[in-house]
Design a protein around this motif. Structure first.
Motif, PDB file in Angstrom:
ATOM      1  N   VAL A 170       0.845  -1.206   0.000  1.00 49.29           N
ATOM      2  CA  VAL A 170       0.000   0.000   0.000  1.00 49.29           C
ATOM      3  C   VAL A 170       0.877   1.252   0.000  1.00 49.29           C
ATOM      4  CG1 VAL A 170      -1.705   1.312   1.316  1.00 49.29           C
ATOM      5  CG2 VAL A 170      -1.948  -1.147   1.078  1.00 49.29           C
ATOM      6  N   TYR A 227       2.014   1.770  -3.460  1.00 45.28           N
ATOM      7  CA  TYR A 227       0.905   2.396  -4.218  1.00 45.28           C
ATOM      8  C   TYR A 227       0.969   3.905  -3.997  1.00 45.28           C
ATOM      9  CZ  TYR A 227      -1.959  -1.961  -4.497  1.00 45.28           C
ATOM     10  OH  TYR A 227      -2.449  -3.188  -4.753  1.00 45.28           O
ATOM     11  N   PHE A 228       1.053   4.255  -2.722  1.00 42.32           N
ATOM     12  CA  PHE A 228       0.978   5.665  -2.331  1.00 42.32           C
ATOM     13  C   PHE A 228       2.141   6.447  -2.939  1.00 42.32           C
ATOM     14  CE2 PHE A 228       1.327   9.290   0.527  1.00 42.32           C
ATOM     15  CZ  PHE A 228       0.001   9.695   0.565  1.00 42.32           C
ATOM     16  N   ASP A 277      -8.691  -3.416  -5.423  1.00 43.29           N
ATOM     17  CA  ASP A 277      -8.291  -2.494  -4.340  1.00 43.29           C
ATOM     18  C   ASP A 277      -7.482  -1.323  -4.885  1.00 43.29           C
ATOM     19  OD1 ASP A 277      -9.335  -4.393  -2.792  1.00 43.29           O
ATOM     20  OD2 ASP A 277      -7.525  -4.845  -1.637  1.00 43.29           O
ATOM     21  N   PHE A 283      -8.074   2.670  -4.704  1.00 44.90           N
ATOM     22  CA  PHE A 283      -7.027   3.554  -4.196  1.00 44.90           C
ATOM     23  C   PHE A 283      -6.754   4.697  -5.178  1.00 44.90           C
ATOM     24  CE2 PHE A 283      -2.560   4.748  -3.962  1.00 44.90           C
ATOM     25  CZ  PHE A 283      -2.441   5.069  -2.625  1.00 44.90           C
TER      26      PHE A 283
END
Lengths: 229, 474
Positions: free
Chosen positions: B332, B335-336, B438, B442
């Motif tokens: 995650v 991703y960010f 997901d 996001f």
């Protein structure tokens, strides 16, 4: 019935070097269903006075009372809301929203006032019919002539059933035929809807049709003639 | 009505809006691909870690974790077996002997970890049996004795991997459409044995130009590759008294996973035979590997098994393969970082476009405020306009990114030039990008957040307009 009072209104612009007294001690009353023209040479303070009456600008001193409400007592957000519900505006350059059709332009104010869709549509059709544009309701401003755009602007100004309409030189950009049609429509609506029209103008045709002519010079009222309707 | 105006406003200057939309689209495609590749690697590493190397849970003697002594076997095997058979959600489990040894051939030797396994049972827990390379023999047969399964890397170290341009290879290359001119250049290599890929590659470089190598080099290497299956390997290890003992096995098969580090040290033999070499009555159990139906149950199963005997160490895949766990846990964050950097760069373009739009519409905004459009509505209109502008690009970008990722997810992307480097870290040189729903959620949140942030400056500029002055603007 008195709908608008100006009491000893002054508007002074303070530039770095000189003070400009744009509106100088103006006291006026306007009654319901008046058809009034404010005239005077360029720089005499017509537009400034109209801006003060419309709550777009605040006086340096004096009171502007619309239907019992003193504009100087309202917060900026309340003033915007007050304009939405009480004052209609017609501008010299029409100022329609170019991405909306004639119908949507007229509906826009009613949508902001949260009218139901059905009520909006009925009122819009009624107004566009009144200004002779019922055939052009789905046209965008770019597809309308200047005169037609100004008629949509009049319909938009009337849409929210305001107390009065302020029109800043509404015929200045129109040819004589379009101006004559527009004036006829406005006079008819003034009569039928009992709405006060206040114009600032140089146009002798508007002056000729007005029931009251207020002349400004250097920000002062030099004459206030009421004629037979 | 505000929504409708905002949507229509973005199409006023189509060219300008399309430039921003295209930039957002390309940015999102790049983000989807980057994250897809990253996710593909993480999933591949996770899969390999669990299904080739450590399973979901492992049990060892606590002492064995620090000091891999032969006598540090798993305690209370019977109780553990009973517990393993009673815990729901366990797919399969196996017992292994695991000893450190020296493997030798007449040409080289190497330190290895010998896994004594039951080949048939092992198939239920690991996928090593699916990793046998082409022309690399076969997986050990439980019924046959003296077999050893080694990796491609171990074969290379022990010089059991050779390159030989035999007559048969020449014939195959001809059938594959390799031009006669190139085949004639290989004549001098005919029937010469190379025990190192480096030596063979060097010889090819001397004979073929770079264009020929690019086109046919891999094919020639592939066809000339010859594993010395059935060759003997001698293993030397210490029994429980510390006395060196030896055993001899024949290579039955060659496997290759994506983790060179694992491959280099792991060899597999039948546990009964290993027991014979170590002179124990039955196989010593140093490791129990457990595969679960659901990876999420690992901690719960660990807790139950740890309660059986305090001298055993029960570890989950996260402890046994911390690199894979770390990558998975931080996905995650990746991703960010990826999408955050892309959206930050795009935000400047969006702000610039919206500022230009506000500047062009100064008089219109003045009119709107004059006729009664309050600050909240003006702000909403500009914010919605920015969101729409960004979202159009984002939706197209996500759709295109998803389509590209889906295709590449089937074909894979081959980073052949960096293959050895990737495999040294446990990552495959061929990655199959993966995108999960997901991620799209996001991206949507990030796009909307970026649009809202990017709209603040233009909206503030609009809110600061004085209607009287704005109406005077040409």
């Amino acid at each position: 019935m008195k709908i608008l009072e100006l009491k000893n209104v002054h508007k002074i612009y303070n530039s770095t070097e000189v003070k400009v007294h744009a509106v100088n001690n103006v006291t006026l009353d306007f009654m319901e269903a008046e058809f009034a023209a404010i005239v005077g040479p360029s720089g005499s303070g017509k537009t400034t006075l109209l801006n003060l009456i419309g709550g777009l600008d605040m006086p340096t001193s004096g009171e502007i009372i619309i239907n019992g409400t003193d504009l100087s007592k309202l917060k900026p957000s309340q003033l915007i809301d007050f304009r939405l519900h009480n004052i209609g505006f017609v501008f010299q350059s029409y100022n329609l929203i170019p991405v909306l059709t004639a119908k949507e332009n007229v509906e826009f104010i009613m949508a902001m006032q949260k009218w139901s869709r059905q009520a909006r549509e009925e009122r819009t059709f009624e107004l566009l019919k009144a200004v002779g544009l019922e055939e052009r309701i789905n046209s965008r401003p770019s597809k309308l002539s200047g005169g037609q755009q100004q008629r949509v602007a009049v319909a938009r100004a009337l849409a929210s059933k305001p107390k009065f309409i302020l029109a800043d030189e509404p015929t200045a950009n129109l040819d004589s035929k379009a101006a004559a049609i527009l004036l006829e429509i406005m006079e008819k609506l003034n009569h039928e809807e009992k709405i006060t029209f206040i114009f600032s103008t140089h146009d002798p045709r508007v002056v000729k049709m007005a029931h009251r002519v207020i002349t400004l010079e250097d920000g002062r009222v030099v004459s206030d003639d009421v004629r037979e309707a | 009505m505000i929504r409708s105006i905002a949507w229509k406003n973005i199409w006023r200057n189509k060219k300008r809006s399309l430039v921003v939309i295209t930039a957002v689209t390309l940015g999102i495609i790049a983000g989807v691909l980057l994250v897809g590749i990253m996710q593909g690697w993480v999933e591949q590493r996770m899969h390999d870690a669990v299904y080739n190397e450590v399973s979901h849970v492992q049990i060892h003697n606590k002492g064995y974790i620090d000091n891999e002594e032969i006598d540090l076997t798993v305690q209370d095997i019977d109780l553990i077996e009973k517990e393993l058979n009673s815990i729901p959600g366990i797919t399969a489990w196996v017992k292994r002997t695991k000893v450190i040894a020296m493997a030798s051939t007449p040409w080289a030797n190497s330190g290895v970890v010998i896994y004594g396994i039951n080949p048939d049972a092992e198939k239920r827990v690991t996928e090593i049996h699916k990793r046998i390379v082409t022309a690399g023999g076969s997986y050990p047969d439980s019924q046959k004795s003296g077999e050893i399964l080694i990796s491609d890397k171990t074969a290379e170290i022990l010089k059991l991997k050779q390159y030989n341009v035999t007559d048969k290879v020449i014939e195959t290359l001809r059938e594959e459409g390799v031009p006669s001119a190139i085949i004639s250049k290989l004549d001098s290599l005919r029937n010469v044995r190379f025990r190192s890929p480096v030596d063979f590659t060097e010889e090819l470089h001397k004979r073929l130009n770079s264009k020929e190598l690019d086109k046919y080099g891999m094919l020639i290497m592939d066809k000339a590759l010859d594993y010395r299956i059935r060759n003997k390997i001698q293993v030397t290890l210490a029994d429980s008294s510390g006395t060196p003992v030896q055993g001899t096995f024949r290579v039955c098969g060659i496997f290759k996973t994506n983790n060179t580090g694992f491959d280099q040290v792991s060899v597999f033999v039948n546990s009964e035979e290993l027991s014979g070499i170590l002179s124990t009555n039955k196989p010593l159990i140093h490791e129990i590997a457990i595969l679960l139906d659901n990876i999420e149950d690992a901690d719960a199963v660990k807790e139950k098994l740890a309660a059986v005997n305090g001298n055993n160490a029960v570890q989950t895949w996260k402890e046994l393969a911390p690199d894979a766990a770390l990558m998975n846990d931080y996905m995650v964050l990746y991703y960010f970082i990826f999408i955050g950097i892309i959206m930050l760069a795009l935000a400047f373009g969006i702000i610039n476009t919206m500022l230009m739009a506000i500047l062009e519409r100064t008089r219109e905004l003045g009119m709107l405020m004059a006729i009664g459009m309050n600050r909240k509505r003006v702000f909403s209109m500009i914010m919605l306009e920015t969101i729409f502008l960004t979202s159009v690009g984002a939706v197209v970008g996500m759709a295109a990114g998803w389509a590209i990722t889906s295709i590449l997810g089937k074909t894979g992307i081959h980073f052949s030039g960096w293959g050895e480097g990737f495999e040294a870290m446990g990552y495959s040189a061929r990655v199959f990008p993966v995108i999960t729903p997901d991620f799209f959620v996001f991206v949507t949140v990030m796009v909307i957040a970026t649009a809202i942030i990017a709209s603040l400056w233009p909206a503030r500029k609009a809110l600061k307009l004085n209607p009287v002055e704005a109406l005077r603007t040409d």
